[in-house]
Design a protein around this motif. Sequence first.
Motif, short mmCIF file in Angstrom:
data_model
loop_
_atom_site.label_atom_id
_atom_site.label_comp_id
_atom_site.label_asym_id
_atom_site.label_seq_id
_atom_site.Cartn_x
_atom_site.Cartn_y
_atom_site.Cartn_z
N UNK A 193 49.70 46.52 38.99
CA UNK A 193 49.17 45.56 39.96
C UNK A 193 48.70 44.26 39.32
N UNK A 194 48.38 44.29 38.04
CA UNK A 194 47.86 43.11 37.37
C UNK A 194 48.67 42.81 36.11
N UNK A 195 49.02 41.53 35.96
CA UNK A 195 49.78 41.11 34.79
C UNK A 195 49.18 39.80 34.28
N UNK A 196 49.10 39.67 32.95
CA UNK A 196 48.59 38.44 32.33
C UNK A 196 49.53 38.08 31.20
N UNK A 197 49.96 36.82 31.18
CA UNK A 197 50.83 36.32 30.12
C UNK A 197 50.20 35.07 29.52
N UNK A 198 50.08 35.06 28.20
CA UNK A 198 49.55 33.92 27.48
C UNK A 198 50.66 33.30 26.64
N UNK A 199 50.82 31.99 26.76
CA UNK A 199 51.82 31.25 26.00
C UNK A 199 51.09 30.23 25.14
N UNK A 200 51.41 30.17 23.85
CA UNK A 200 50.81 29.21 22.94
C UNK A 200 51.91 28.53 22.14
#
Length: 94
Positions: free
Chosen positions: A11-18
């Motif tokens: 139900x929850x997704x987090x994506x970090x781009x650097x």
Amino acid sequence: MCTGNKDVNGLNQVYDYTNANENSIRIEKSSSLGEMCFDTEDMFIEEIVVEREEYVYVQNESYSSITWTKNDYVYRVRGNLSKDEIIKIAKNIK
């Protein structure tokens, strides 16, 4: 570099781009079962409509974010981006 996390039930997704300059963008997708809260201290907040989608745009001196709901999910894009850049990213999330 991209890192991503998904909870057990999906139900929850987090994506970090650097990027190489250490600028980062966070994209979140979560269940819309709860209520949304915004920290409004020292923030500029604007409700906007782009191509019939309703968004809440929030900005302070260090970052901006845009939040919207679609198909029982809440989406948020956050980073050190201009308003135009963050709207462009949000429009392209399916």
